[in-house]
Each structure stands twice: as structure tokens, then as C-alpha cells.
Design a protein around this motif. Structure first.
Motif, short mmCIF file in Angstrom:
data_model
loop_
_atom_site.label_atom_id
_atom_site.label_comp_id
_atom_site.label_asym_id
_atom_site.label_seq_id
_atom_site.Cartn_x
_atom_site.Cartn_y
_atom_site.Cartn_z
N GLU A 199 0.83 -1.20 0.00
CA GLU A 199 0.00 0.00 0.00
C GLU A 199 0.86 1.25 0.00
OE1 GLU A 199 -3.38 2.26 2.73
OE2 GLU A 199 -3.02 0.11 2.98
N GLN A 200 1.94 1.23 0.78
CA GLN A 200 2.84 2.38 0.81
C GLN A 200 3.44 2.63 -0.57
OE1 GLN A 200 6.50 1.66 2.85
NE2 GLN A 200 7.13 3.80 2.87
N LEU A 205 3.12 5.75 -5.58
CA LEU A 205 3.18 5.74 -7.04
C LEU A 205 2.01 6.50 -7.65
CD1 LEU A 205 4.43 4.70 -9.67
CD2 LEU A 205 2.96 2.70 -9.46
N PHE A 206 0.78 6.18 -7.22
CA PHE A 206 -0.37 6.82 -7.82
C PHE A 206 -0.48 8.29 -7.44
CE2 PHE A 206 -1.74 2.42 -8.44
CZ PHE A 206 -2.21 2.50 -9.75
N VAL A 211 -2.20 10.86 -12.58
CA VAL A 211 -2.96 10.65 -13.81
C VAL A 211 -4.35 11.25 -13.62
CG1 VAL A 211 -3.84 8.95 -15.43
CG2 VAL A 211 -1.66 8.56 -14.26
N PRO A 212 -4.80 12.10 -14.52
CA PRO A 212 -6.11 12.73 -14.33
C PRO A 212 -7.23 11.69 -14.24
CG PRO A 212 -4.89 13.82 -16.08
CD PRO A 212 -4.12 12.59 -15.73
N ALA A 213 -8.19 11.99 -13.40
CA ALA A 213 -9.41 11.18 -13.27
C ALA A 213 -9.11 9.75 -12.86
CB ALA A 213 -10.21 11.21 -14.57
N VAL A 214 -8.17 9.57 -11.96
CA VAL A 214 -7.87 8.25 -11.42
C VAL A 214 -8.01 8.30 -9.90
CG1 VAL A 214 -6.07 6.53 -11.00
CG2 VAL A 214 -6.35 7.50 -13.27
N ARG A 215 -8.73 7.35 -9.38
CA ARG A 215 -8.93 7.25 -7.93
C ARG A 215 -8.47 5.88 -7.47
NH1 ARG A 215 -14.86 7.44 -4.95
NH2 ARG A 215 -14.18 6.73 -2.91
N VAL A 216 -7.86 5.80 -6.28
CA VAL A 216 -7.33 4.54 -5.78
C VAL A 216 -7.79 4.32 -4.35
CG1 VAL A 216 -5.24 3.20 -5.36
CG2 VAL A 216 -5.27 4.87 -7.21
N HIS A 474 7.21 14.34 -9.28
CA HIS A 474 7.87 13.28 -10.03
C HIS A 474 7.26 11.93 -9.67
CE1 HIS A 474 11.32 15.58 -11.74
NE2 HIS A 474 11.04 16.38 -10.73
N ARG A 475 6.90 11.19 -10.68
CA ARG A 475 6.38 9.83 -10.48
C ARG A 475 7.44 8.99 -9.77
NH1 ARG A 475 6.36 5.74 -14.82
NH2 ARG A 475 7.13 7.49 -16.07
#
Length: 776
Positions: A199-200, A205-206, A211-216, A474-475
Motif C-alpha cells: 500500500e505504501q 506511485l499513484f 494521472v487525471p481522473a484516477v482514484r485509488v 515526479h512519479r
């Protein structure tokens, strides 16, 4: 007729796949239901090789107005023996928010479905006054489904799909989620079942990918282990390979159908075509499977081979279509458990994990299965007969690398398959960040704050690019390779912290030989370079033998080397109470690790604010007989083989260390801060971070030491410690500093702003730094 918009061949799946190699048994779920949900799939397996060429969805001709669907993507990952083994991704289509009372549209539309807000090809917008969107060739998919106009938010909340993963499997899980491209129209929702470490890693990462319109969302994987841990299993996927059996119980009750895919597959066609197969199910058919393409279940592979019972050749569970709602009504949970208990009395364990149990259930209940055409699961195993499935590689739909050899398996077309997969791994994952045309998304607080900060910058400022870099996200992929650390019993452990780019990779083996303790490294790489590093590390016996080295990949973005961000990333993810803040081009003396641990106790670092200084030296020789003692080092200094660090070009940087005193010192001694002092120090892990405004070359360490001083750290020089800087070609950033006047002007401006910030934060205590700067 339904179809899905054409995507570019740079995929969300490939870039996440950069992150980890030894992953096994992911589960990707494209989840959906008849009520407010259209498209579902679940994916599981070893090393994610999911490469999608296109994902298009259109309504048939004759319909009025578009139906917008929300794409919800969930990712499951699991952990076994500290190795991330099985991620799971979920993709869901559901109607977008509509006005109250809106009726479901009839069965056709001239407008394209503006689909998959991930990473698909940007489409041409309709001309002014036109309602029609350009169309690709239509695909017959799910014609029988007429989804209800579910509100957007409700669609997201009900699209609960999951995956399994441990931290080591984060790489393939990341690779899997990369398969959606640049023209998506709808949001993505990831649901991840993961242990705390995974999870960490994935949350970082996310969050940094943005990234637009991404939910985690995350869920605890350990809670599911008890469901299948009672089943003995010989398969390399371990306990996580069995978790496909409990999807009816694990997944939310409102999910009606899913496609389950092993992550060691490569998609060579539109997954919408596979989804359409659901409508061919009849009667009590609830499982869609491809026949096994080896003789495993025929029991004739070797003498005394005794497989689990199966119907004929049996079925491979690398690709499964599941009607979850009907399975629940049939009491699937009870059905597979009773079958497994009965067969285990004679078989004692499973050989192929969930596949054995699925086949045993089907043997007793053949009416459950709908047999998919073999091109939906072309199996590249050691004893495969898959070449009978196709006459040309263009006939393929899904390529399944189900041999433990993976990319090294023998097949007459394997070179084509391998090159296809490896090509996608090196695509730039930052392209997914682009805000896509016509892609609605929920307001994201972090993104809004970032945009607000950037909007406050003056783009006409000659130092705009420097200022902007401070806010660049930065990713970041933590723990890129396997990491293990056992805490020291005496709480004196020290981690060496450093950062590097591709041009310093050759230093890693030497540092590992000189420093036996834990190491935390931040590597600034592109997606392609990350793959090169992976191959380099896997080919190095030295690096592969060290499991206490944490490699954290920070992906390239922007024109500057974010040196202090990299240092902060490496600092944040240490597991020890103390850290040695070094640079990658320095080799510590042999035995420094143990010496520092003793010094931690001697100087009571646990209860005092001290920064222990390790004196720095340098050599101009690429081949150096490294000194094994202080006496030998002093002799080399006298002979001119070694020098105090930067003595010829930047004396002020290390002059306060007082090398003359160090030559004869036998006990630690204190030194005072001076302007431009930038020693290499050992501090507690709670020390201040580096200031991110300093990028590239210049003042990045000086500012940090200044902040330690204003916080009243004592600088203590260790009398029997040393490190040596090894020669290398000048970095690109120092070249810019030397050749670009504006670069130097901006650096001076940033220095002045940093000092003003120090004065505001620390008041009177920070005034001496302004005075010292003026006098220097």
C-alpha cells in the motif's frame, strides 16, 4: 453496435510493469453489473504482460445522443514471502450522471462512446455545431445490455473491484494499469487489496503519477488469507494463486460479472470483444474458459503422473469469464470447498493452484462452463499445443506466458511476442498525465493546489523554470527491487543515503563492497532506463546478493536534475534510526559502517542534536589502491595521490572540517559552521529535509547544512573516518552552471530567497547567515 475508441500503443499497463519482475498471480478485475455497470474483467497470474492494442466502444447507428460511461479500474495485489505475487485490476463501465427522470436511451447512437479516460489516442473534436464524433469501425459488444443511467458518483462507489499484491509485485501491477491510453473520456477507479508495504509503494506511485481522473482505494489482503490457507499448494503462485476461488465472496455483491486474467498475459485485441462473449452464455453457464492446451490433465506427460480430475484436457484459468451473480445463487463458495476437501483426501495438495479446483468442480458440473475459442488464451507453456490455435500471429487475441520460463519459453513466434511486450515497457509513463480532451474528472485537491501554485508563478520571470521545478511532482516507485531489512538489536544502525542517475550506475557495486550496512538509493531514470537498470542489477552477483539496499525510482520529468528531491526520497524510506548522507561518487572507507555505529553510542546521538562529519577526500585517478587505514591515507595525501575534497576548486566547502587538526586527532572534535560549508554527515532520521528549490548544481547541500546549524546541531568531526571521491566526467548540470550566465544568476537569486525564508522561519538566529554571505 458497440465499439471502443482506438488507443495509442503506449499503455498504462506497460509503464506500471516497469516496477517489478518476479511478481506472480495478479488479479485484474474489470468490474461491472447490469445495474449502472457495463463492462467487467478480472486479471490474475505471474508477471504482468498485459499489452492492449485498442479499447473502443461505440453505440450502434440509430441512437440519439451519447451515453457517457464511467470507467472504474481496481487493482489487486498480493504478497507472499515478501514477494509481490498477485495483483488484480478492475475495469468498470457505467453510465454517467444524467438528469433525474432521464430514460435509458434506445439501442443505437451516432455518437461514439467517449471511453476509457486512461491513455488512449486523442480523438478529433467535432466541428462547431456538430454533435457527431468521429468513429472507428464498430465492434459488436454487449448488444443485449441496456445500462441504466446511473449517476457518476454512484457508479464509482458501486464499482468495487479488487486485486491482490505484496510490495514486491508492485512492478507488474503498475505495468498492468498502463494499458489505457490518451483519449479516455471517463475516470478510473483502482481498488487495491494489499499489505501495508504494498500500500505504501502503490499509494506513493499513484499520488505522484497524478494521472487525471484516477482514484485509488486500498483494502487489507491479509484478511483473505484464511479463506484459502488451508489448501496445500505446490504452485509457485503460493497462497495467492488460490484467491480466484473466493472472488464471489471478496468482490462486492453489486458486481455481476468479471473477466479474470492472469497478469502473465498479453492482449493483442480489443478486450471488448471478449466481454461480448458473455452474451453467448446460456442456461446455467457461469464460467467462460479456454481448453488447456497441454496434456497435463490427460496424465501422460511422465510416468506415474497423476493430475487432478478434469473434463477431457481440462481448462486453463489464465482467462476466466465469471457471472458472479449466478455463481452466488448457485452457492459457489460451498461448491468449490466441498470439491476441494474431497479431492485433497487423495491428492494431498494442488499442483496448479486454483486451476485444479476449478477443473474438479467442472468435472462434476460440466453445465457450468462455456468453452471459449482457443485464441482467447494461447498458452505458451513447455508442453503446449497452442500453435494449432492460429495460422498467423495476427489471428491471436490473448497470449498467455504460463510457463515458469516466461519470456524465455520456446515457441516459433516467441521473438515477436517478446519484442512486443518489451517495447511497451519502455514507453514514457508520464504521457498518461496529460489532461485529455473531453475527459471529466472529480476535483482533486492536490492537483488544484498544484495548479494554483503554478499559476502564481510569473512565466516571464527569467528564473521561471527553476521556480517551477520546486512544484514538479515526479512519479516515484519505491522499492523497485526486492528489499529486506532486519533491525539491529542495539538501535544503532545507520543507512547510507545517496542519489544517482544512469551515468553513475557503475558506482553501485563498489559502494556495496565498501558498505555492508543498509543503503537507500533514489535513482533518477526514464522508463527505458529503469529497464536497463533492472537488467544491470539482475546481471550483477554483487547487487543480487544484497537485499538490504532499497532502490527507489524517481522518473524523469523536466529539464533539471532534482538532486534534493532525490535525497529526500531516499531519506524518507530508511528503516534505521540514523543515516549517513553521502553522494554516489564517494566510496566510504572499509569498516566505516561499524565505526559509525560505535560513534553513535559514543557521542549519544540518540539524545543530542549532533551531526557527525565524515572527512571527504578525492583522487584524480580512476584506478586507486584504496587506503585501508588512516595512516595509509595520510601517506597518500603526502605523496599527492589523494587531496582534501575540492581543495583546488572550492576550498570553502570543506575547510571548516579542519584537515590539519584531523591528521593528528584521536578523539572527535567540534567545528563551527562557516559560509558555504557542505560536509557529509551522519544524523538522526528526524533531521530536516533538503530544500527542493535547489536543483542541478549549486548550493543543494550548503542550504541543508545551514538549516542544521540554525536548528542548533553540533558539528562533530570523526577522527578515524574518511570517504574518497572517485573521478568521473562532469555532469550536465555543472556544465550548464559553468557555461550559462543566467543559470548562475538564478542560483544566486534562489540563495537570497532561501536566506530570506530562513530569517522568516527562525528569526534572529538566522541573521548571521545574511552577514556571513555578505562577508564571504
Amino acid at each position: 453496435m458497440l465499439g471502443i475508441c482506438r488507443g495509442r500503443r503506449k499503455f498504462l499497463a506497460a509503464s506500471l510493469s516497469l516496477l517489478c519482475i518476479p511478481a506472480i498471480t495478479w488479479i485484474y478485475l474489470f468490474s461491472g453489473s447490469f445495474e449502472g455497470c457495463f463492462h467487467s474483467a478480472v486479471v490474475s497470474g505471474s508477471e504482468m504482460l498485459w499489452i492492449r492494442k485498442k479499447l473502443r466502444l461505440y453505440l450502434p447507428e440509430g441512437r440519439k445522443g451519447p451515453i457517457h460511461r464511467d470507467l472504474c479500474l481496481g487493482l489487486l495485489m498480493k504478497r507472499t514471502s515478501k514477494k509481490m505475487e498477485s495483483p488484480c485490476l478492475c475495469l468498470r463501465w457505467s453510465p454517467r450522471r444524467t438528469a433525474p427522470g432521464t430514460q435509458p436511451p434506445a439501442s443505437g447512437s451516432v455518437r461514439a462512446w467517449r471511453c476509457a479516460c486512461a491513455r488512449w489516442r486523442r480523438r478529433t473534436a467535432p466541428s462547431a455545431g456538430s454533435s457527431a464524433w468521429p468513429r472507428a469501425e464498430p465492434q459488436p459488444i454487449a448488444e443485449a445490455i441496456t445500462p441504466r443511467p446511473t449517476p457518476w458518483r454512484r457508479a464509482l462507489e458501486t464499482a468495487r473491484t479488487f486485486g491482490l499484491a505484496s510490495w514486491q509485485a508492485t512492478a507488474p501491477s503498475v505495468g498492468s494499469s498502463r494499458s489505457w491510453r490518451n483519449a479516455r473520456r471517463n475516470p478510473l477507479h483502482f481498488h487495491l487489496i494489499a499489505d501495508s508495504i504494498a500500500e505504501q509503494i502503490l499509494a506513493t506511485l499513484f499520488q505522484t503519477w497524478m494521472v487525471p481522473a484516477v482514484r485509488v482505494d486500498f483494502y487489507n489482503a491479509d484478511e483473505l488469507k484464511s479463506e484459502v490457507s488451508w489448501i496445500p499448494n505446490k504452485h509457485y503462485s503460493g497462497i495467492y494463486g488460490l484467491m480466484k476461488l473466493v472472488l464471489t465472496k471478496t468482490l462486492p455483491a453489486n458486481l455481476e460479472r468479471v473477466i479474470v486474467l492472469d497478469t502473465d498475459i498479453t492482449f493483442a485485441t480489443d478486450i471488448a470483444e471478449l466481454w461480448a462473449v458473455f452474451h453467448k452464455f446460456k442456461g446455467q453457464q457461469v464460467l467462460g474458459l479456454v481448453e488447456n492446451q497441454s496434456d497435463w490433465y490427460l496424465g501422460n506427460l511422465w510416468k506415474n503422473h497423476r493430475p487432478w480430475p478434469a473434463l477431457g484436457r481440462g481448462y486453463n484459468t489464465g482467462v476466466i469469464l465469471l457471472l458472479l451473480d449466478k455463481l452466488r445463487k448457485m452457492k459457489w463458495e460451498q461448491m468449490w470447498r466441498l470439491t476441494a476437501e474431497r479431492e485433497l483426501m487423495g491428492m494431498l495438495s494442488t499442483s496448479l493452484a486454483d486451476q485444479d479446483i476449478f477443473n474438479a468442480v467442472i468435472k462434476q458440473n460440466p453445465f457450468l462452463v462455456y468453452q471459449l475459442p482457443c485464441f482467447w488464451n494461447v498458452q505458451l507453456s513447455d508442453h503446449t499445443r497452442s500453435e494449432q490455435c492460429y495460422r498467423d500471429v495476427s489471428d491471436l487475441k490473448v497470449i498467455h506466458w504460463n510457463s515458469p520460463k516466461k519470456l524465455r519459453v520456446k515457441n516459433k513466434h516467441v521473438e515477436f511476442f517478446r519484442n512486443l511486450y518489451l517495447t511497451f515497457l519502455e514507453y514514457d509513463g508520464n504521457l498518461l498525465r496529460r489532461e485529455l480532451f473531453g475527459c471529466p474528472s472529480e476535483a482533486d485537491v492536490n492537483s488544484e493546489n498544484l495548479q494554483k501554485q503554478l499559476s502564481e508563478l510569473d512565466e516571464d520571470d527569467l528564473c521561471y523554470e527553476f521556480r517551477r521545478e520546486r512544484f514538479t511532482v515526479h512519479r516515484t516507485h519505491l522499492y523497485f527491487l526486492h528489499y529486506e531489512y532486519e533491525p539491529a538489536a542495539d538501535s544503532t544502525d545507520v543507512t547510507l543515503v545517496a542519489q544517482l542517475s544512469m551515468d553513475r550506475l557503475q558506482m553501485l557495486e563498489a559502494i556495496c563492497k565498501h558498505w555492508e550496512g543498509p543503503i537507500s538509493l533514489a535513482l533518477y531514470l526514464s522508463d527505458a532506463e529503469a529497464q536497463q537498470f533492472l537488467r544491470y542489477a539482475q546481471g550483477s552477483e554483487v547487487l543480487m546478493s544484497r537485499h538490504n539496499v532499497g532502490y527507489h525510482i524517481v522518473y524523469k520529468e523536466g529539464q533539471f536534475y532534482p538532486v534534493n528531491l532525490l535525497r529526500n526520497v531516499a531519506m524518507k524510506h530508511i528503516s534505521t534510526p540514523y543515516m549517513f548522507l553521502s553522494d554516489i561518487d564517494f566510496l566510504p572507507m572499509y569498516g566505516l559502517y561499524e565505526y559509525l555505529r560505535k560513534s553513535v553510542i559514543q557521542l549519544d546521538l540518540a539524545n543530542t542534536k549532533k551531526a557527525m562529519i565524515v572527512p571527504a577526500f578525492e583522487t584524480l585517478r580512476y584506478r586507486l589502491s584504496f587506503p585501508k587505514s588512516k595512516a595509509e591515507l595520510l601517506s597518500m595525501l603526502d605523496m599527492g595521490t589523494l587531496f582534501t575534497f575540492r581543495y583546488h576548486v572550492w576550498t570553502k566547502g570543506h575547510a571548516p572540517t579542519n584537515f590539519a587538526k584531523w591528521r593528528t586527532a584521536t578523539t572527535p572534535y567540534r567545528v563551527e559552521w562557516e559560509a558555504d560549508f557542505e560536509p557529509y554527515v551522519v544524523v538522526r532520521r528526524d533531521c530536516p529535509e533538503y530544500d527542493r528549490r535547489f536543483v542541478g548544481f549549486g548550493w543543494n547541500k550548503v542550504a541543508h547544512i545551514m538549516e542544521l546549524d540554525v536548528q542548533e546541531y553540533e558539528f562533530i568531526v570523526l577522527p578515524n573516518a574518511y570517504m574518497i571521491h572517485m573521478p568521473h566526467a562532469p555532469s550536465f548540470d555543472i556544465t550548464k552552471f559553468r557555461s550559462n550566465k543566467q543559470y548562475r544568476i538564478c542560483l544566486k537569486t534562489l540563495k537570497e530567497e532561501f536566506q530570506q525564508d530562513m530569517s522568516r522561519r527562525y528569526g534572529f538566529a538566522a541573521l548571521k547567515y545574511l552577514t556571513a554571505e555578505n562577508n564571504s
